[in-house]
Design a protein around this motif. Structure first.
Motif, PDB file in Angstrom:
ATOM      1  N   LYS A  46       0.831  -1.207   0.000  1.00  0.00           N
ATOM      2  CA  LYS A  46       0.000   0.000   0.000  1.00  0.00           C
ATOM      3  C   LYS A  46       0.865   1.255   0.000  1.00  0.00           C
ATOM      4  O   LYS A  46       0.558   2.226  -0.693  1.00  0.00           O
ATOM      5  CB  LYS A  46      -0.944  -0.015   1.201  1.00  0.00           C
ATOM      6  N   ALA A  47       1.940   1.247   0.776  1.00  0.00           N
ATOM      7  CA  ALA A  47       2.783   2.438   0.901  1.00  0.00           C
ATOM      8  C   ALA A  47       3.669   2.665  -0.313  1.00  0.00           C
ATOM      9  O   ALA A  47       3.876   3.810  -0.714  1.00  0.00           O
ATOM     10  CB  ALA A  47       3.646   2.325   2.159  1.00  0.00           C
ATOM     11  N   THR A  48       4.168   1.600  -0.932  1.00  0.00           N
ATOM     12  CA  THR A  48       5.144   1.778  -2.007  1.00  0.00           C
ATOM     13  C   THR A  48       4.564   1.620  -3.405  1.00  0.00           C
ATOM     14  O   THR A  48       5.051   2.249  -4.339  1.00  0.00           O
ATOM     15  CB  THR A  48       6.324   0.801  -1.852  1.00  0.00           C
ATOM     16  N   VAL A  49       3.547   0.797  -3.568  1.00  0.00           N
ATOM     17  CA  VAL A  49       2.975   0.571  -4.894  1.00  0.00           C
ATOM     18  C   VAL A  49       1.721   1.424  -5.089  1.00  0.00           C
ATOM     19  O   VAL A  49       1.614   2.178  -6.049  1.00  0.00           O
ATOM     20  CB  VAL A  49       2.670  -0.925  -5.130  1.00  0.00           C
ATOM     21  N   MET A  50       0.771   1.295  -4.148  1.00  0.00           N
ATOM     22  CA  MET A  50      -0.476   2.064  -4.272  1.00  0.00           C
ATOM     23  C   MET A  50      -0.250   3.543  -4.009  1.00  0.00           C
ATOM     24  O   MET A  50      -0.699   4.385  -4.754  1.00  0.00           O
ATOM     25  CB  MET A  50      -1.531   1.551  -3.287  1.00  0.00           C
ATOM     26  N   GLY A  51       0.385   3.834  -2.905  1.00  0.00           N
ATOM     27  CA  GLY A  51       0.566   5.215  -2.486  1.00  0.00           C
ATOM     28  C   GLY A  51      -0.679   5.755  -1.802  1.00  0.00           C
ATOM     29  O   GLY A  51      -1.764   5.184  -1.910  1.00  0.00           O
ATOM     30  N   GLY A  52      -0.501   6.848  -1.089  1.00  0.00           N
ATOM     31  CA  GLY A  52      -1.595   7.426  -0.314  1.00  0.00           C
ATOM     32  C   GLY A  52      -2.786   7.853  -1.143  1.00  0.00           C
ATOM     33  O   GLY A  52      -3.935   7.630  -0.765  1.00  0.00           O
ATOM     34  N   ALA A  53      -2.526   8.467  -2.296  1.00  0.00           N
ATOM     35  CA  ALA A  53      -3.633   8.971  -3.125  1.00  0.00           C
ATOM     36  C   ALA A  53      -4.490   7.833  -3.671  1.00  0.00           C
ATOM     37  O   ALA A  53      -5.721   7.905  -3.643  1.00  0.00           O
ATOM     38  CB  ALA A  53      -3.081   9.812  -4.270  1.00  0.00           C
ATOM     39  N   ASN A  54      -3.850   6.785  -4.180  1.00  0.00           N
ATOM     40  CA  ASN A  54      -4.611   5.657  -4.718  1.00  0.00           C
ATOM     41  C   ASN A  54      -5.370   4.909  -3.623  1.00  0.00           C
ATOM     42  O   ASN A  54      -6.510   4.485  -3.828  1.00  0.00           O
ATOM     43  CB  ASN A  54      -3.701   4.689  -5.478  1.00  0.00           C
ATOM     44  N   VAL A  68      -8.494  10.375   2.875  1.00  0.00           N
ATOM     45  CA  VAL A  68      -7.052  10.673   2.866  1.00  0.00           C
ATOM     46  C   VAL A  68      -6.408  10.390   4.225  1.00  0.00           C
ATOM     47  O   VAL A  68      -5.420   9.650   4.301  1.00  0.00           O
ATOM     48  CB  VAL A  68      -6.778  12.110   2.366  1.00  0.00           C
ATOM     49  N   PRO A  69      -6.933  10.932   5.330  1.00  0.00           N
ATOM     50  CA  PRO A  69      -6.289  10.604   6.604  1.00  0.00           C
ATOM     51  C   PRO A  69      -6.372   9.115   6.922  1.00  0.00           C
ATOM     52  O   PRO A  69      -5.420   8.536   7.444  1.00  0.00           O
ATOM     53  CB  PRO A  69      -7.053  11.422   7.643  1.00  0.00           C
ATOM     54  N   PHE A  70      -7.506   8.491   6.593  1.00  0.00           N
ATOM     55  CA  PHE A  70      -7.633   7.063   6.866  1.00  0.00           C
ATOM     56  C   PHE A  70      -6.649   6.247   6.038  1.00  0.00           C
ATOM     57  O   PHE A  70      -6.143   5.223   6.502  1.00  0.00           O
ATOM     58  CB  PHE A  70      -9.061   6.580   6.647  1.00  0.00           C
ATOM     59  N   ALA A  71      -6.344   6.678   4.824  1.00  0.00           N
ATOM     60  CA  ALA A  71      -5.363   5.968   4.002  1.00  0.00           C
ATOM     61  C   ALA A  71      -4.002   5.957   4.696  1.00  0.00           C
ATOM     62  O   ALA A  71      -3.319   4.927   4.728  1.00  0.00           O
ATOM     63  CB  ALA A  71      -5.257   6.619   2.625  1.00  0.00           C
ATOM     64  N   TYR A  72      -3.616   7.090   5.265  1.00  0.00           N
ATOM     65  CA  TYR A  72      -2.327   7.153   5.944  1.00  0.00           C
ATOM     66  C   TYR A  72      -2.343   6.391   7.263  1.00  0.00           C
ATOM     67  O   TYR A  72      -1.329   5.800   7.653  1.00  0.00           O
ATOM     68  CB  TYR A  72      -1.881   8.608   6.109  1.00  0.00           C
ATOM     69  N   VAL A  73      -3.490   6.350   7.932  1.00  0.00           N
ATOM     70  CA  VAL A  73      -3.611   5.534   9.140  1.00  0.00           C
ATOM     71  C   VAL A  73      -3.438   4.055   8.788  1.00  0.00           C
ATOM     72  O   VAL A  73      -2.718   3.320   9.465  1.00  0.00           O
ATOM     73  CB  VAL A  73      -4.968   5.779   9.849  1.00  0.00           C
ATOM     74  N   VAL A  74      -4.083   3.610   7.710  1.00  0.00           N
ATOM     75  CA  VAL A  74      -3.968   2.214   7.274  1.00  0.00           C
ATOM     76  C   VAL A  74      -2.517   1.889   6.927  1.00  0.00           C
ATOM     77  O   VAL A  74      -1.987   0.854   7.349  1.00  0.00           O
ATOM     78  CB  VAL A  74      -4.912   1.933   6.082  1.00  0.00           C
ATOM     79  N   MET A  75      -1.872   2.771   6.173  1.00  0.00           N
ATOM     80  CA  MET A  75      -0.471   2.514   5.811  1.00  0.00           C
ATOM     81  C   MET A  75       0.424   2.486   7.055  1.00  0.00           C
ATOM     82  O   MET A  75       1.312   1.641   7.163  1.00  0.00           O
ATOM     83  CB  MET A  75       0.023   3.550   4.803  1.00  0.00           C
ATOM     84  N   PHE A  76       0.174   3.385   8.006  1.00  0.00           N
ATOM     85  CA  PHE A  76       0.947   3.381   9.260  1.00  0.00           C
ATOM     86  C   PHE A  76       0.723   2.086  10.021  1.00  0.00           C
ATOM     87  O   PHE A  76       1.673   1.425  10.449  1.00  0.00           O
ATOM     88  CB  PHE A  76       0.547   4.589  10.129  1.00  0.00           C
ATOM     89  N   ASN A  77      -0.555   1.727  10.211  1.00  0.00           N
ATOM     90  CA  ASN A  77      -0.873   0.516  10.968  1.00  0.00           C
ATOM     91  C   ASN A  77      -0.226  -0.716  10.363  1.00  0.00           C
ATOM     92  O   ASN A  77       0.328  -1.553  11.078  1.00  0.00           O
ATOM     93  CB  ASN A  77      -2.387   0.292  11.029  1.00  0.00           C
ATOM     94  N   GLU A  78      -0.324  -0.835   9.039  1.00  0.00           N
ATOM     95  CA  GLU A  78       0.112  -2.063   8.384  1.00  0.00           C
ATOM     96  C   GLU A  78       1.615  -2.082   8.070  1.00  0.00           C
ATOM     97  O   GLU A  78       2.115  -3.120   7.641  1.00  0.00           O
ATOM     98  CB  GLU A  78      -0.712  -2.300   7.117  1.00  0.00           C
ATOM     99  N   THR A  79       2.317  -0.971   8.281  1.00  0.00           N
ATOM    100  CA  THR A  79       3.777  -0.992   8.135  1.00  0.00           C
ATOM    101  C   THR A  79       4.428  -0.840   9.509  1.00  0.00           C
ATOM    102  O   THR A  79       5.019  -1.785  10.022  1.00  0.00           O
ATOM    103  CB  THR A  79       4.287   0.098   7.174  1.00  0.00           C
ATOM    104  N   ILE A  80       4.287   0.327  10.103  1.00  0.00           N
ATOM    105  CA  ILE A  80       4.925   0.576  11.401  1.00  0.00           C
ATOM    106  C   ILE A  80       4.318  -0.328  12.476  1.00  0.00           C
ATOM    107  O   ILE A  80       5.046  -0.951  13.251  1.00  0.00           O
ATOM    108  CB  ILE A  80       4.798   2.065  11.804  1.00  0.00           C
ATOM    109  N   GLY A  81       2.994  -0.411  12.520  1.00  0.00           N
ATOM    110  CA  GLY A  81       2.346  -1.284  13.501  1.00  0.00           C
ATOM    111  C   GLY A  81       2.757  -2.733  13.343  1.00  0.00           C
ATOM    112  O   GLY A  81       3.017  -3.431  14.327  1.00  0.00           O
ATOM    113  N   ALA A  82       2.843  -3.182  12.099  1.00  0.00           N
ATOM    114  CA  ALA A  82       3.264  -4.572  11.842  1.00  0.00           C
ATOM    115  C   ALA A  82       4.704  -4.792  12.289  1.00  0.00           C
ATOM    116  O   ALA A  82       5.024  -5.826  12.896  1.00  0.00           O
ATOM    117  CB  ALA A  82       3.099  -4.892  10.366  1.00  0.00           C
ATOM    118  N   MET A  83       5.593  -3.816  12.016  1.00  0.00           N
ATOM    119  CA  MET A  83       6.983  -3.959  12.459  1.00  0.00           C
ATOM    120  C   MET A  83       7.088  -3.966  13.983  1.00  0.00           C
ATOM    121  O   MET A  83       7.887  -4.715  14.549  1.00  0.00           O
ATOM    122  CB  MET A  83       7.848  -2.848  11.862  1.00  0.00           C
TER     123      MET A  83
END
Length: 153
Positions: A46-54, A68-83
């Motif tokens: 989501k963060a590298t291929v889709m990107g926030g806008a997509n 838009v804010p929810f997209a960044y929350v999802v990317m945060f959760n699924e990258t930083i939260g996962a790590m």
């Protein structure tokens, strides 16, 4: 009586009984690593291929606003939260954020479609949410940064 806290199952092979404590802790580490690493692949894409806008556009099509804010929350959760779950650092707060995300996914996206995976229903995200609840309840476990620093967040 039902199970007591701290009681372990009887060994299938009694001679291996002394190893059950280690294997129980090791099994939980495998669960935590699997959940974290598999979620990380979703977030990384989501963060590298889709990107926030997509991702925001996709969330808007699903009716999740403000997208838009929810997209960044999802990317945060699924990258930083996962790590964080992988390393066992701030394990419980990361699990809570992901559980909230999965509740929204289940209710908004998957529940209208039914239960089964064949219809993209709640079955798969429900399993993920239940695994995250296990992580929330157990915390980082003995093989975690949380345990090494002496804080179970």
């Amino acid at each position: 009586m039902f199970g007591r806290a701290g009681s372990e199952p009887k060994p299938i092979i009694p001679a291996l009984g002394r190893y059950y404590g280690f294997t129980s802790d090791f099994a939980y580490l495998i669960v935590r690593l699997t959940v974290g690493l598999m979620l990380l692949t979703h977030g990384w894409t989501k963060a590298t291929v889709m990107g926030g806008a997509n991702l925001a556009s996709y969330l808007a099509k699903l009716g999740i606003e403000p997208s838009v804010p929810f997209a960044y929350v999802v990317m945060f959760n699924e990258t930083i939260g996962a790590m964080l779950i992988v390393f066992g650092l701030f394990t419980r707060p990361a699990a809570v954020l992901l559980i909230i995300e999965f509740i929204v996914l289940i209710l908004v996206v998957h529940a209208p479609r039914g239960y089964g995976m064949a219809v993209n229903g709640i079955e798969f995200p429900l399993m993920w949410m239940l695994m995250l609840i296990v992580i929330l309840l157990r915390g980082g476990g003995p093989y975690s940064v949380d345990r090494k620093i002496g804080k179970e967040f």
